[in-house]
Every structure is written in C-alpha cells, then in structure tokens.
Enzyme design. Structure first.
Site, short mmCIF file in Angstrom:
data_model
loop_
_atom_site.label_atom_id
_atom_site.label_comp_id
_atom_site.label_asym_id
_atom_site.label_seq_id
_atom_site.Cartn_x
_atom_site.Cartn_y
_atom_site.Cartn_z
N SER A 117 -91.91 -35.82 -4.74
CA SER A 117 -92.06 -34.79 -3.72
C SER A 117 -90.75 -34.55 -2.97
CB SER A 117 -93.14 -35.22 -2.71
OG SER A 117 -93.14 -34.38 -1.57
N TYR A 141 -97.12 -40.27 3.68
CA TYR A 141 -97.14 -39.69 2.34
C TYR A 141 -95.75 -39.69 1.74
CZ TYR A 141 -96.92 -36.07 -1.24
OH TYR A 141 -96.66 -35.38 -2.39
N LYS A 179 -107.58 -27.73 -1.72
CA LYS A 179 -106.62 -28.45 -0.90
C LYS A 179 -106.79 -28.16 0.60
CE LYS A 179 -102.34 -28.81 -2.35
NZ LYS A 179 -102.23 -30.27 -2.52
#
Length: 328
Positions: A117, A141, A179
């Site tokens: 990411s 995250y 999501k």
C-alpha cells in the site's frame, strides 16, 4: 490452479475476472464472507472452489496442498480499514497471515504476488520511492503493511521463486460496493450525486510541501483497478523480477478534478465543501504520487487509463448494476 486470497474483495475479484477472461477458471478463492455483502462480488466469477481464510490456513498447515500444481498465489486479502486501531488484530491479519502464506510459497516455489500500500509512505514528505528512506506509517493498517514489506526484503535475497509486492496507490473501479466508507472517492461521489445532486469534498487543511491546501485541492495518485490487475498479471506472466514496486500512474489529480470528471460522466451534479474532520488531522495524506521509475525499469510498458476515460467506463458500469455478470 491459481489461488486468490481476498477473491471476494475489490481488487481480488477483478483479478479473478481478468483471469476468467484469459481462460482460467481453475481458481481457488480464499476470503471471509461474514460481512454479508462481499459474496455479491463472487456471483459473476468462475472458480473451482472457495475456502474461508482460516480454513485455508489450516489446509496449508496440514499440507493438504502437497502435490497440488499451483501456478501462482495472488495475496489480496487483508483488513484495509485505516480507522481500525487494534494493532494486535492488524498484525495478526495483515502481517502474520501474510508471513505464513509467503513461506508456503517459498517452500513450494510458487510465485507470490501480494498487495502492499502507498500508505507505507506516511505523510509523503520524503517522497514516494520504494525504500526505507521514504517509508513511514500513520496508522496501524499502514504499519502492518510496512512491517510485511520489510520482512519480505529480508527474505527475498534467498528466495528461489518470484516474490512481487505492489504498493497500491488510490485504486477505484468496479466491485467496491462492500467497502463502505473505505470505498474510493469516485464511488462515494457517484452516490452523493444520485442522492443529493451535490458532491461534498473536504475543505483545505494542512499543506503540501509547505504550501497550504485549498478546498478540494488534496492530490492523490488515482489508479483504475483494471490497471492494477494488468500490473499483477504482467509480473506473473512475464516472470517479472522479484521486488516491491509502486503501483500508481505517476500523476496526481486533485479531488476537484475527480469531482468534475464524475459530474461530467454523469451529466449532473455540483461541488460543495465540508469541514476537514478532526479525527483525520495528522493521519491523512494530502498528496500522493507514485514514482514509477522502478516499475518501468522492470519492463512494464502497458500504460494506464486516462482518468476521464476510466471514470466514464466506471459510471456506466455502476449505472448498469455495478457487479460483474457471470460468463461475460
């Protein structure tokens, strides 16, 4: 057989759909369907089997795949909620699980392609080049993804099979309904226009390289999901060099530009602004833009969609129901 973890998710289901288009249906999908919505992403896909993520890991530990011809593992499964602050949970799901799957692939010499990411660049103040000098984490995250990238870098020199990590920038496109608040700005704005005729962007807060951010002028590298899929499959099919690469267009766009593209594609809507949320201050990337030097040097030459063209295609897809059709 090909294994796709997170196969009921956004990027994972798009990888499966493209594999289907290329004639592959011998696919094991691994996921967790407990939210009651992501199963809808599976209805338009062709695959040979499905396993819950915990059952799949147990199968690995039991050597149930011994003797199975596995062509590749696309590891897209993760908890991607940037507002989840249980670090232990994040590390179990995104780090420990990924380590176990990585070592399974290394043991059996299976190509392992996984989702990293752009959040691993923190605020972005040091740039967006792959490597320790630019990387940081603003939330659990991002830390879980960064920790795994660093682990991969340690084991990669001794690996006898392909390992590719892709640092996804801001991905948008079909199959992201489930999501919710983590869906792309494109999907959010599409719904806002249909509900109220207006899009709501953040007012300016903070700065980009010392310049104050004006209303709606936060800048992100938005990448169409079809391009993300193409990068994944290019590395696998072309036996691309192992490494961790940025997966973005290399061109940032403002949220104002995004809003105008969605409005143009829908033929309606206007822009409004709301206060920047207190909860996001100090935890928000005002600017991202992939440095694609390493990706291009690896040989990737298939380009990226122009944002306006991708948005038109995506809006048409949403207008027609928003899910893949089986066998098409």
């Amino acid at each position: 057989m090909i294994i796709v973890t997170g196969g009921a998710g956004f990027i994972g289901s798009n990888i499966v759909k493209e594999l289907n288009r290329r004639g592959r249906t011998d696919i094991l999908i691994v996921d967790d369907l407990k939210d009651g919505q992501n199963y809808k992403n599976l209805r338009g896909l062709q695959f040979i089997d499905y396993q819950h993520k915990d059952d799949f890991m147990q199968s690995i530990e039991n050597d149930d795949f011994d003797g199975t011809d596995i062509d590749a593992v696309f590891h897209e499964g993760a908890c991607s909620d940037t507002m989840e602050y249980d670090v232990n949970f994040m590390m179990r799901v995104n780090y420990e699980y990924s380590k176990s799957l990585l070592h399974f692939c290394l043991q059996h010499r299976i190509p392992f392609l996984y989702a990293s990411s752009a959040s691993t660049y923190g605020s972005g103040k040091h740039g967006f080049r792959e490597g320790d000098e630019c990387e940081d984490a603003l939330n659990p995250y991002a830390f879980s993804k960064l920790a795994f990238d660093r682990y991969v870098r340690q084991v990669m020199p001794e690996a006898k099979s392909q390992i590719v990590g892709l640092k996804y920038f801001n991905v948008y496109g079909p199959q992201e309904h489930h999501k919710g608040k983590m869906a792309s700005i494109f999907y959010q704005l599409y719904n806002q226009i249909n509900e109220s005729g207006k899009v709501r962007l953040f007012k300016g807060w903070g700065d980009i390289n010392g310049t104050p951010v004006k209303d709606g002028e936060q800048r992100r590298d938005f990448v169409y999901v079809k391009d993300v899929v193409n990068v994944n499959l290019w590395f696998w099919e072309n036996k691309g060099k192992s490494g961790i690469y940025n997966c973005g267009t290399g061109q940032a766009h403002t949220y104002n530009e995004v809003a105008k593209a969605v409005i143009a594609a829908m033929g309606k809507g206007e822009i409004s602004y709301r206060e920047f949320p207190e909860v996001l201050k100090g935890k928000y990337q005002n600017y991202t833009e992939a440095d694609t030097t390493k990706l291009l040097a690896a040989g990737y030459d298939e380009g990226f969609h122009e944002m306006g063209d991708a948005v038109k295609e995506y809006v048409e897809f949403l207008d027609n129901g928003g899910y893949f059709a089986y066998g098409k």
